[in-house]
Structure formats: structure tokens, C-alpha cells
Design an enzyme around this catalytic site. Structure first.
Site, PDB file in Angstrom:
ATOM      1  N   ASP A  35       0.807  -1.230   0.000  1.00 50.47           N
ATOM      2  CA  ASP A  35       0.000   0.000   0.000  1.00 50.47           C
ATOM      3  C   ASP A  35       0.836   1.274   0.000  1.00 50.47           C
ATOM      4  O   ASP A  35       0.413   2.306   0.522  1.00 50.47           O
ATOM      5  CB  ASP A  35      -0.978   0.010   1.200  1.00 50.47           C
ATOM      6  CG  ASP A  35      -1.876  -1.203   1.198  1.00 50.47           C
ATOM      7  OD1 ASP A  35      -2.181  -1.709   0.110  1.00 50.47           O
ATOM      8  OD2 ASP A  35      -2.269  -1.653   2.292  1.00 50.47           O
ATOM      9  N   LYS A  38       1.795   2.197  -5.104  1.00 47.02           N
ATOM     10  CA  LYS A  38       2.319   1.651  -6.373  1.00 47.02           C
ATOM     11  C   LYS A  38       1.385   1.959  -7.549  1.00 47.02           C
ATOM     12  O   LYS A  38       1.831   2.333  -8.629  1.00 47.02           O
ATOM     13  CB  LYS A  38       2.506   0.124  -6.242  1.00 47.02           C
ATOM     14  CG  LYS A  38       3.505  -0.269  -5.160  1.00 47.02           C
ATOM     15  CD  LYS A  38       3.587  -1.766  -4.963  1.00 47.02           C
ATOM     16  CE  LYS A  38       2.350  -2.397  -4.343  1.00 47.02           C
ATOM     17  NZ  LYS A  38       2.081  -1.995  -2.943  1.00 47.02           N
ATOM     18  N   GLY A  62      -4.533  -4.253  -3.849  1.00 45.18           N
ATOM     19  CA  GLY A  62      -5.502  -3.210  -4.171  1.00 45.18           C
ATOM     20  C   GLY A  62      -4.693  -1.994  -4.557  1.00 45.18           C
ATOM     21  O   GLY A  62      -4.062  -1.384  -3.704  1.00 45.18           O
ATOM     22  N   HIS A  63      -4.650  -1.686  -5.830  1.00 41.12           N
ATOM     23  CA  HIS A  63      -3.825  -0.579  -6.316  1.00 41.12           C
ATOM     24  C   HIS A  63      -4.726   0.569  -6.746  1.00 41.12           C
ATOM     25  O   HIS A  63      -5.531   0.431  -7.662  1.00 41.12           O
ATOM     26  CB  HIS A  63      -2.930  -1.043  -7.482  1.00 41.12           C
ATOM     27  CG  HIS A  63      -1.897  -2.037  -7.042  1.00 41.12           C
ATOM     28  ND1 HIS A  63      -0.969  -2.582  -7.881  1.00 41.12           N
ATOM     29  CD2 HIS A  63      -1.635  -2.560  -5.820  1.00 41.12           C
ATOM     30  CE1 HIS A  63      -0.183  -3.411  -7.210  1.00 41.12           C
ATOM     31  NE2 HIS A  63      -0.580  -3.424  -5.951  1.00 41.12           N
ATOM     32  N   GLN A 246       2.004  -6.014  -3.207  1.00 42.12           N
ATOM     33  CA  GLN A 246       2.427  -6.128  -1.807  1.00 42.12           C
ATOM     34  C   GLN A 246       3.727  -5.328  -1.597  1.00 42.12           C
ATOM     35  O   GLN A 246       3.980  -4.399  -2.338  1.00 42.12           O
ATOM     36  CB  GLN A 246       2.605  -7.597  -1.377  1.00 42.12           C
ATOM     37  CG  GLN A 246       1.301  -8.363  -1.257  1.00 42.12           C
ATOM     38  CD  GLN A 246       0.747  -8.856  -2.579  1.00 42.12           C
ATOM     39  OE1 GLN A 246       1.422  -9.536  -3.331  1.00 42.12           O
ATOM     40  NE2 GLN A 246      -0.487  -8.527  -2.880  1.00 42.12           N
TER      41      GLN A 246
END
Ligand code: GDP
Ligand code: IMO
Ligand code: MG
Length: 445
Positions: A35, A38, A62-63, A246
Site C-alpha cells: 500500500d 504503487k 488493491g492498487h 504487496q
């Protein structure tokens, strides 16, 4: 390509071999517990690349990216998808849940993206079955208090089947007997769920109906031998950016095991997850927050349980993009960052969310640990709170709102001091300072 210039000398043939040049592949990797931002930075950088490729993880990621006032969260689809020209590749190291993938595609429907030509999927990527998710849930329930805090997307069980040589891959869907293979594996999983002896409620028929429908949608996309595709792209001079998921401290080997994910999130993971040779890696872009966060269980030496931590979480809106869980917050940890920089061979840094620290009277930087009675500056085997206590230096904070700043000359002096101190101790230049979630809130140095 080998260019052969053959000359016959006596009975021998002398072959002069020249290796043609390949374009190096750049990597973008999270240096903390995920988080870091990215998604935002990959989106910002995509204008300079022809191909964006994910190499590990799956829908546990979750990007988030933001532009034109809209926020998007991607889980499996690479973060270059909104750009007109760039190809987006889901590499062999990624694990794909067709159901989540289909939802992601649906969320992007209004953007009129030509997925068939822009989104390419490796045949060697493994599939997350509904029963992998059940196994994840059962494993976590059985662990009780010692649970990993998994996103429950089936990541661990899917990678277990991959390394156990039992997995199903995207390429299997092109075979006529794939449903037979599916059934055998799903049945085995179902009996394994039983072994955990925990109460997991599920309706497998319902889960499978959704799965099979989603597989049909997946099959409408383009499957490729991605390692060959990328090799040819490199030879043709295409610029490729590998997008990590990650963060380094969640790496299966180098992270805070067992509170990690089940893939190599570090630079080496890009080699195995895409089929890129180690000598073909170019720039390694390491991304970190101006502070630290972690979601899920596991040790976190600079974690705060006070008002400062609460402020970081509130101002930084620190809630998981995949699970919505509150992220734990703490000061920046140079010991952990140096460890990640070394393992990844980071060549340049990007510091995110500097704006979140505006208003702190002082900011703290952890630059060593108290560990078993000694002061150490490396990341040790045991980082649990009972073994590790962070040592901090304190620097004056900054008051100014950074979110409208466009140029490095506008940044407050105390923030510049913070940046320069970090560059000195980390021994890598900080090239981007991010001051807000939007594409435009990005300052280059
Ligand atoms: P990722 O998993 O590394 O892509 O990061 P996430 O998307 O899970 O979390 C990063 C969060 O911070 C998202 O909500 C982003 O919109 C947000 N974000 C990214 N950069 C900045 C920044 O510089 N400032 C602020 N305030 N938010 C940011
Ligand atoms: P992005 O790509 C933050 C964490 C989970 C849990 C551990 C194992 O958005 O940075 P898993 O579902 O992989 O079995 O969970 O890893 N985790 C993440 N934390 N960002 C992520 O991805 C994460 N993906 C997994 O919270 O602690
Ligand atoms: Mg995330």
C-alpha cells in the site's frame, strides 16, 4: 538473436557470435508492508512505457489510482490500463481469480478499453478456485489468534498448489478436459476443508456457477506465452515496467514470516514471475510512504498506538483498498527500508504521502533498533516487540499544505531536510515526492 559470421579455417569452422541488444526491464516495488502507492505511480509513469506487467500476487492487491476526480482500485489488472497505447500483461507469477477479474473488467466498462488487444494474460498464471478461498478461510479460522490476517482471497492455498505441482493454470482452460481436472482438485480441496474442523459456511454450487461464468469471460481475453512476448518486445526496443504487488516486508522469504504473503514480492520475483533474466533488469524503483503502515497481523517495530498514529491513519485515509480494514500506522523505519533497498537493488526512490505528515510539530525517524541489549542497524530475524525497540531521531516538522504544490522549489525547508536526511542514510536518491492521491500531485526532483 545470434549473428553468425562463419569462416572455415582448416578443418574448423570459426563462428563469431555477436549478441543483439535487448531493452532492459524496469521494476517498481513496494519497500514496506504494501500500500505504498504503487498504483498511483505506475499510472503516472506509464506514459514512458510500452508495456506494464504484473509479476506476482493476485487479488490480495488493491492498487489505487486517481485522475479527473475519479478513484479506481485495481486488483489483478496492471495499473497501466487507462493509457491508450500501453499493453498490460498479467504475468505467469500472478494468481488469478476469474470472478474478481470479471468484476474488475465490469468496473472498467465505461472506459471503452479494448481489453482483447490491451490486456494479455500468461498461460502459465495459476487460477484461484472457489475452494482455494474456502481453504484460506478455514486455515485462518483454525489459527485463531495467530491468524495471518490474510485478505482471504485464496492466495496462500493457490501458491501451495502451484509449488505442490497440483495447480490449474490459465493455459489449462484451452484444453478440452479442464473441467475434469477442476473437479478432481475442487473435490480434494473440499475434503481438506473438512480436516480443519472449523465452521465455514458455504454454498459450493453457487460459488462454482459464478466461477464457470467468469471463466467464460476470461476465455474471451487473449492468452499468451508471456515470457516469449516480453523477450520479443525487449528485442524490438519496447520499454517495459514490471509492477510489484504487496511490499518487500511481505515477501515469502525476506518478509516478517509467517506474517507474509505467499509470493516473492522482491526484485527476484520479477525474474521468475515474468521470465526476465536477471541481467536484463534496468532501473529498480523503490516506493515508500513518508511513514509506515501495515494491514493484517505481524510485527511492526515503529507502530504507534497514540494520537500520532491515529492522526496518520485519519489524514492518510489508511483503510485497505481490498478489505477496507484499518491500516496500522507508525513512523518511518530506515532499518527496514535499508534492508528492502539492499535485497531489491533499488536504484531510485519515490516517497509517497508526504502531505499526510503536514502539521506534526516534529517527525521521527527510526534509524536503529535496541535488540537483545545492543544497538543494531540491520533488520534481524526476530522483529517482534519483545525483541526489538526502535531508536528515533527527531526532526522539526512542517505546517504547510503540500497538496497544491507543483514544484520542488515550493516544498517547505523542513520537508526538504527530511528528504535529504533520508537520502543520506538510505544512500539512494529520492526522485519523486508525492503530495496527494491524484496523478497531478506528483513532484519530480
Ligand atoms: P498500492 O497498493 O501500493 O497501490 O497503494 P494503495 O492504493 O493500496 O494505497 C495507497 C493509498 O494512498 C491510496 O488510497 C492512494 O490513493 C493514496 N495515495 C497515493 N499517493 C498519495 C499521496 O501522495 N498522498 C495522499 N494523501 N494519498 C496518496
Ligand atoms: P498491495 O499490492 C497490504 C497482507 C495481508 C496479510 C498478508 C497475507 O495493495 O500493496 P494474503 O491475502 O496475501 O494471504 O495476506 O499480507 N497483504 C497486503 N497488505 N497491501 C497488499 O497489497 C497486501 N496483500 C496482502 O493483509 O497481512
Ligand atoms: Mg494496496
Amino acid at each position: 538473436m545470434l549473428l553468425r559470421d562463419q569462416k572455415t579455417i582448416g578443418n574448423f569452422k570459426r563462428i563469431n557470435i555477436t549478441t543483439s541488444k535487448q531493452m532492459a526491464v524496469d521494476l517498481l516495488l513496494g519497500l514496506q508492508w504494501g500500500d505504498e502507492g504503487k498504483g498511483k505511480i505506475v499510472d503516472v509513469l506509464t506514459k514512458d512505457y510500452d508495456i506494464i506487467a504484473r509479476f506476482q500476487g493476485g487479488p490480495n492487491a488493491g492498487h489505487t489510482l486517481e485522475f479527473d476526480g475519479i478513484k479506481h482500485v485495481l486488483h489483478t489488472i496492471p495499473s497501466g490500463i487507462f493509457h491508450k497505447e500501453a499493453k498490460n500483461i498479467v504475468g505467469n507469477g500472478v494468481v488469478i481469480d476469474p470472478v474478481i477479474f470479471q468484476k474488475e473488467l465490469e468496473n472498467l466498462a465505461s472506459f471503452k478499453i479494448d481489453f482483447k488487444s490491451k490486456l494479455l494474460i500468461s498461460r502459465k498464471a495459476h487460477l484461484i478456485l472457489p475452494t482455494h478461498r474456502l481453504l484460506d478461510a478455514a486455515s485462518e479460522a483454525a489459527k485463531g489468534k495467530a491468524k495471518i490476517g490474510s485478505t482471504l482471497k485464496g492466495i496462500g492455498p493457490t501458491y501451495m498448489d502451484k509449488t505442490g505441482r497440483n495447480g490449474m493454470r490459465v493455459g489449462d482452460l484451452e484444453m478440452s478436459d479442464w473441467k475434469k481436472k477442476y473437479r478432481a482438485l475442487a473435490d480434494k480441496h473440499q475434503s481438506m476443508v473438512g480436516f480443519y474442523n472449523v465452521d465455514i459456511q458455504y454454498d459450493l454450487e453457487e460459488l462454482e456457477t459464478a466461477f464457470f461464468a467468469a471463466v467464460d469471460k476470461l476465455k474471451a481475453l487473449t492468452f499468451i506465452d508471456s515470457e516469449q512476448y516480453l523477450y520479443e518486445a525487449q528485442k524490438a526496443g519496447k520499454k517495459i515496467l514490471a509492477e510489484g504487488a504487496q511490499g518487500s516486508l511481505l515477501d515469502i522469504d525476506f518478509g516478517t514470516y509467517p506474517f507474509v504473503t505467499s509470493s516473492n514480492t522482491t526484485a527476484a520475483g520479477a525474474c521468475t514471475g515474468l521470465g526476465i533474466a536477471p541481467n536484463q533488469i534496468g532501473r529498480v524503483l523503490g516506493i515508500f510512504k513518508a511513514y509506515t503502515t501495515r494491514v493484517g497481523s505481524g510485527p511492526f517495530p515503529t507502530e504507534l498506538f497514540d494520537n500520532d498514529g491515529e492522526t496518520m491513519g485519519r489524514v492518510g485515509n489508511e483503510f485497505g483498498a481490498t478489505t477496507g480494514r484499518a491500516r496500522r500506522c507508525g513512523w518511518i523505519d530506515v532499518v527496514a527500508l535499508k534492508y528492502a533497498i539492499t535485497i531489491n537493488g533499488v536504484t531510485e526512490l519515490m516517497m509517497m504521502k508526504a502531505d499526510v505528515l503536514s502539521g506534526f510539530k516534529t517527525v521521527k525517524i527510526c534509524n536503529s533498533y535496541q535488540y537483545k541489549g545492543a544497538t543494531i542497524s540491520h533488520f534481524p530475524y526476530n522483529v517482534e516487540p519483545k525483541n526489538v525497540r526502535p531508536n528515533y531521531i527527531e526532526m522539526p516538522g512542517w505546517e504547510q499544505d503540500l497538496t497544491k504544490m507543483l514544484d520542488v522549489t515550493q516544498l517547505p525547508e523542513n520537508l526538504m531536510n527530511y528528504i535529504i536526511y533520508l537520502e543520506e542514510v538510505l544512500e539512494v536518491p529520492i526522485k519523486i515526492v508525492s503530495v496527494g492521491p491524484d496523478r497531478t500531485q506528483t513532484i519530480y526532483r
